[in-house]
Every structure is written in structure tokens, then in C-alpha cells.
Design a protein around this motif. Structure first.
Motif, PDB file in Angstrom:
ATOM      1  N   ARG A   2       3.994  10.061 -11.876  1.00  0.00           N
ATOM      2  CA  ARG A   2       4.984   8.946 -11.930  1.00  0.00           C
ATOM      3  C   ARG A   2       5.081   8.508 -10.610  1.00  0.00           C
ATOM      4  N   ILE A   3       4.831   6.991 -10.702  1.00  0.00           N
ATOM      5  CA  ILE A   3       4.913   6.462  -9.282  1.00  0.00           C
ATOM      6  C   ILE A   3       6.292   5.680  -9.344  1.00  0.00           C
ATOM      7  N   ALA A   4       7.058   6.265  -8.194  1.00  0.00           N
ATOM      8  CA  ALA A   4       8.489   5.721  -7.930  1.00  0.00           C
ATOM      9  C   ALA A   4       8.652   4.284  -7.819  1.00  0.00           C
ATOM     10  N   PRO A  23       1.272  -7.478 -16.887  1.00  0.00           N
ATOM     11  CA  PRO A  23       0.025  -7.215 -17.305  1.00  0.00           C
ATOM     12  C   PRO A  23      -0.667  -7.953 -18.161  1.00  0.00           C
ATOM     13  N   GLU A  24      -0.043  -8.305 -19.440  1.00  0.00           N
ATOM     14  CA  GLU A  24      -0.753  -8.941 -20.211  1.00  0.00           C
ATOM     15  C   GLU A  24      -1.384 -10.604 -20.140  1.00  0.00           C
ATOM     16  N   GLN A  25      -0.552 -10.969 -18.833  1.00  0.00           N
ATOM     17  CA  GLN A  25      -1.000 -12.279 -18.228  1.00  0.00           C
ATOM     18  C   GLN A  25      -2.243 -12.195 -17.521  1.00  0.00           C
ATOM     19  N   ASN A  81      -1.279 -10.791   3.404  1.00  0.00           N
ATOM     20  CA  ASN A  81      -1.089 -11.164   2.169  1.00  0.00           C
ATOM     21  C   ASN A  81      -1.993 -10.516   1.111  1.00  0.00           C
ATOM     22  N   ILE A  82      -3.293 -10.588   1.502  1.00  0.00           N
ATOM     23  CA  ILE A  82      -4.139  -9.985   0.477  1.00  0.00           C
ATOM     24  C   ILE A  82      -3.845  -8.370   0.141  1.00  0.00           C
ATOM     25  N   ASP A  83      -3.430  -7.568   1.295  1.00  0.00           N
ATOM     26  CA  ASP A  83      -2.881  -6.443   1.078  1.00  0.00           C
ATOM     27  C   ASP A  83      -1.848  -6.474  -0.111  1.00  0.00           C
ATOM     28  N   ILE A  84      -0.968  -6.945  -0.363  1.00  0.00           N
ATOM     29  CA  ILE A  84      -0.113  -7.420  -1.460  1.00  0.00           C
ATOM     30  C   ILE A  84      -0.909  -7.832  -2.636  1.00  0.00           C
ATOM     31  N   VAL A  85      -1.758  -8.872  -2.725  1.00  0.00           N
ATOM     32  CA  VAL A  85      -2.208  -9.362  -3.735  1.00  0.00           C
ATOM     33  C   VAL A  85      -3.234  -8.360  -4.417  1.00  0.00           C
ATOM     34  N   MET A  86      -3.935  -7.784  -3.715  1.00  0.00           N
ATOM     35  CA  MET A  86      -4.969  -6.877  -4.460  1.00  0.00           C
ATOM     36  C   MET A  86      -4.571  -5.641  -4.869  1.00  0.00           C
ATOM     37  N   ASN A  87      -3.244  -5.050  -4.201  1.00  0.00           N
ATOM     38  CA  ASN A  87      -2.751  -3.815  -4.602  1.00  0.00           C
ATOM     39  C   ASN A  87      -1.866  -4.003  -6.037  1.00  0.00           C
ATOM     40  N   GLU A  88      -1.235  -5.439  -6.272  1.00  0.00           N
ATOM     41  CA  GLU A  88      -0.635  -5.664  -7.257  1.00  0.00           C
ATOM     42  C   GLU A  88      -1.347  -5.996  -8.338  1.00  0.00           C
ATOM     43  N   LEU A  89      -2.726  -6.736  -8.039  1.00  0.00           N
ATOM     44  CA  LEU A  89      -3.589  -6.885  -9.181  1.00  0.00           C
ATOM     45  C   LEU A  89      -4.030  -5.773  -9.689  1.00  0.00           C
ATOM     46  N   ASP A  90      -4.348  -4.487  -9.154  1.00  0.00           N
ATOM     47  CA  ASP A  90      -5.000  -3.463  -9.313  1.00  0.00           C
ATOM     48  C   ASP A  90      -3.908  -2.876 -10.129  1.00  0.00           C
ATOM     49  N   ALA A  91      -2.611  -2.760  -9.710  1.00  0.00           N
ATOM     50  CA  ALA A  91      -1.367  -2.168 -10.295  1.00  0.00           C
ATOM     51  C   ALA A  91      -1.114  -2.791 -12.093  1.00  0.00           C
ATOM     52  N   LEU A  92      -1.490  -4.204 -12.206  1.00  0.00           N
ATOM     53  CA  LEU A  92      -1.447  -4.969 -13.238  1.00  0.00           C
ATOM     54  C   LEU A  92      -2.581  -4.148 -14.253  1.00  0.00           C
ATOM     55  N   ALA A  93      -3.578  -4.121 -13.562  1.00  0.00           N
ATOM     56  CA  ALA A  93      -4.722  -3.695 -14.452  1.00  0.00           C
ATOM     57  C   ALA A  93      -4.783  -2.045 -14.850  1.00  0.00           C
ATOM     58  N   ILE A  95      -2.038   0.408 -13.793  1.00  0.00           N
ATOM     59  CA  ILE A  95      -0.942   1.167 -14.094  1.00  0.00           C
ATOM     60  C   ILE A  95      -0.110   0.826 -15.018  1.00  0.00           C
ATOM     61  N   ASP A  96       0.174   2.003 -16.080  1.00  0.00           N
ATOM     62  CA  ASP A  96       1.157   1.500 -17.228  1.00  0.00           C
ATOM     63  C   ASP A  96       2.482   1.410 -16.638  1.00  0.00           C
ATOM     64  N   PHE A  97       2.953   0.079 -16.887  1.00  0.00           N
ATOM     65  CA  PHE A  97       4.288  -0.277 -16.216  1.00  0.00           C
ATOM     66  C   PHE A  97       5.494   0.232 -17.106  1.00  0.00           C
ATOM     67  N   THR A  98       5.105   0.957 -18.092  1.00  0.00           N
ATOM     68  CA  THR A  98       6.492   1.715 -19.021  1.00  0.00           C
ATOM     69  C   THR A  98       6.379   3.038 -18.406  1.00  0.00           C
ATOM     70  N   THR A  99       5.477   3.717 -18.332  1.00  0.00           N
ATOM     71  CA  THR A  99       5.484   5.218 -17.956  1.00  0.00           C
ATOM     72  C   THR A  99       5.064   5.314 -16.429  1.00  0.00           C
ATOM     73  N   ARG A 100       4.886   4.389 -15.834  1.00  0.00           N
ATOM     74  CA  ARG A 100       4.668   4.139 -14.182  1.00  0.00           C
ATOM     75  C   ARG A 100       3.511   5.277 -14.011  1.00  0.00           C
ATOM     76  N   GLU A 101       2.863   5.571 -14.830  1.00  0.00           N
ATOM     77  CA  GLU A 101       1.622   6.400 -14.469  1.00  0.00           C
ATOM     78  C   GLU A 101       0.297   5.831 -14.501  1.00  0.00           C
ATOM     79  N   ILE A 102      -0.794   6.114 -13.673  1.00  0.00           N
ATOM     80  CA  ILE A 102      -2.234   5.613 -13.581  1.00  0.00           C
ATOM     81  C   ILE A 102      -2.723   5.948 -14.816  1.00  0.00           C
ATOM     82  N   LYS A 103      -3.330   4.479 -15.487  1.00  0.00           N
ATOM     83  CA  LYS A 103      -3.904   4.735 -16.746  1.00  0.00           C
ATOM     84  C   LYS A 103      -5.116   5.699 -16.518  1.00  0.00           C
TER      85      LYS A 103
END
Length: 291
Positions: A2-4, A23-25, A81-93, A95-103
Motif C-alpha cells: 500500500r502506497i502511503a 483515473p477515468e478522465q 515539472n515533467i517529474d511531477i507530470v510523468m509520475n502522476e500520469l503513471d499513477a493514474l494509469a 495505481i488503484d486509487f481506492t486500495t493505493r496498491e499497484i495494479k
């Protein structure tokens, strides 16, 4: 695992912290631009607009072009800024935002940066389009991540540092190849280049106003460098981090830029919007062709 909450911050509306996208957007095909105003320029070509968000320099729109679902997102300037953007895009794709676990089943996004750039080789004219076959990071960002050597082209790194007399106070440069699928998509319609992603607009790109440079003849050294027939073609400020993080995380990424300055000829074209629009149309057609 689980990601804190402190490591991945999720807003109360379920969107990721900086980008304000849920994520769905997020579409599987993503166009990145530096200028927030350029998002609306690209959105003019999209139908079925699903949403629009704006937070600081991060403006996003998701819609469709010829049936292809595309997210357009502005990043602002710089690899930080790209460090923020790329990590957050990958998280959206991925990481499960409900369980906070990597899919378990990972998704690979197609990420294309459309930008502007300055050429340093005399044969590259104003208004031409350069695809960054190899991006050169002079910002040091990828050196903060483990296993950076697994995603770079080390033989070019060493040859480059030796040939240009790389200053010991500067971060080690990293050379990263674009995604193979993205490269093949643009091979027939752009100049294939080796692009410097600079950590600033003035000194890091060899411009002198009131502060002298650590490497005064930097542009000449970069222009003269060659490795197996490949030369440094142009400057921009984001592509290396896009290529590097995409390689690490398994995404297909590339950068294509419109040349608006010719550093060798000391020339520029400040009225470049018409040519950028042509590049946008080309990129949309190329992404739509992947259906």
C-alpha cells in the motif's frame, strides 16, 4: 504494497494532487505541451470533450479526434515539472486509487510532447519539425532514480562528456532513446534528431546576457559532436525527462518540436504559431492512425 498518503496525494474529489485528473478522465493517448494556452489550441480539433481542468500550469482536456480518445495536458517549463507530470500520469494509469496498491495488469500510455525548439545544426531550417530520436538530459533528474543506467545509452554519454569537455560541476548528462513505436510513427515526416533538454533557457542553452558561461564555447562544442553519424540537433527543455521516466515505467513516449530559432545562423521566427498549428495537425493525424 500500500502506497502511503504522504507519497501519493489524492485530492478529496479523487483526482491526483497536482494534475487534478481522475483515473477515468485520462486517455491512453496523451499529448503534452508546455504552454497552458496551447491546450485550447489543440482542443479546437477535438470533439466529445469530456472534461477540462486547470490547476497552476497544469491544464487538461480529454476529447476525441477521429474516434481516438486523447488527453491534452500542459506541463509548464522544465524537467522538474515533467517529474511531477510523468509520475502522476503513471499513477493514474497503474495505481488503484481506492486500495493505493499497484495494479497487477500494467497499462502502457502513449505520450507525445509537442513543443518548440532551437536548432544548432546549419542544415535544419526554421519551421522544420524535429523528432527527438535521442533526448539528452543536462538537468540531472534521472540520476535521482535507481537503475538509471538500464534506460540510457552509456556509450554516447561517455563519448559526449569527453568530446565537449563536460564541466565537473555540472550533473552527469543522460542519453535516452524515444519509444520505438513513437519513433516509427514519425520517421517519414520529421527530421530525426539528438536533442539537448536544457535545465534553463539562458546559460544552460549558451545564451549570455550579464553572466558569463562555465563553458563559453558550449554551442560550438555541441555542434561539432558526432557519434556514429548522429549529431546534436536542437535544444528544448522537457524531452529527456519524458523519455527517461517513460523508459523506466514502460510507456511509449516521444518529443517532436517545431524549430523556431536557428542558433547557428543567429536567426529566429517569433511569429511561429501557424507552423506550430501544422505540427499539431500532423501529430493528431499520426495518433489517430494508430486505431
Amino acid at each position: 504494497m500500500r502506497i502511503a498518503e504522504s507519497e501519493l496525494i489524492i485530492n478529496p474529489d479523487g483526482s491526483v494532487f497536482h494534475l487534478h485528473i481522475r483515473p477515468e478522465q485520462l486517455a491512453d493517448d496523451v499529448i503534452l505541451v508546455g504552454d497552458p494556452g496551447r491546450v485550447d489550441m489543440i482542443a479546437e480539433y477535438l470533439g466529445d470533450i469530456e472534461f477540462r481542468s486547470a490547476s497552476r500550469e497544469f491544464v487538461a482536456v480529454t476529447g476525441k479526434y477521429k474516434g481516438k480518445r486523447i488527453t491534452v495536458l500542459s506541463t509548464g517549463i522544465g524537467t522538474d515539472n515533467i517529474d511531477i507530470v510523468m509520475n502522476e500520469l503513471d499513477a493514474l494509469a497503474n495505481i488503484d486509487f481506492t486500495t493505493r496498491e499497484i495494479k497487477e495488469n500494467r497499462k502502457s500510455l502513449n505520450i507525445l510532447r509537442i513543443g518548440t525548439s532551437g536548432a544548432i545544426q546549419p542544415e535544419i531550417p526554421l519551421g522544420s519539425f524535429v523528432f527527438s530520436e535521442i533526448s539528452v538530459g543536462c538537468d540531472g533528474l534521472m540520476n535521482w532514480y535507481a537503475d538509471r543506467d538500464s534506460i540510457v545509452v552509456p556509450e554516447i554519454e561517455e563519448a559526449f562528456k569527453k568530446a565537449v569537455g563536460w564541466d565537473r560541476h555540472l550533473p552527469d548528462p543522460y542519453f535516452v532513446a524515444a519509444g520505438e513505436e513513437m519513433r516509427s510513427l514519425f520517421a517519414d515526416c520529421t527530421i530525426m534528431g539528438m536533442t539537448i533538454s536544457a535545465s534553463g533557457f539562458y546559460g544552460p542553452q549558451g545564451r549570455v546576457l550579464r553572466m558569463p558561461l562555465a563553458m563559453p564555447d558550449m554551442i560550438d562544442r555541441f555542434e561539432a559532436f558526432s557519434f556514429n553519424g548522429k549529431k546534436i540537433t536542437n535544444f528544448e527543455m522537457e524531452g529527456s525527462a519524458i523519455a527517461g521516466i517513460a523508459r523506466h515505467l514502460g510507456h511509449n513516449a516521444g518529443t517532436v518540436c517545431c524549430i523556431i530559432a536557428q542558433r547557428h545562423a543567429h536567426d529566429s521566427n517569433p511569429d511561429y504559431k501557424a507552423q506550430v498549428r501544422k505540427l499539431i495537425e500532423l501529430c493528431l493525424e499520426k495518433l489517430a492512425s494508430r486505431i
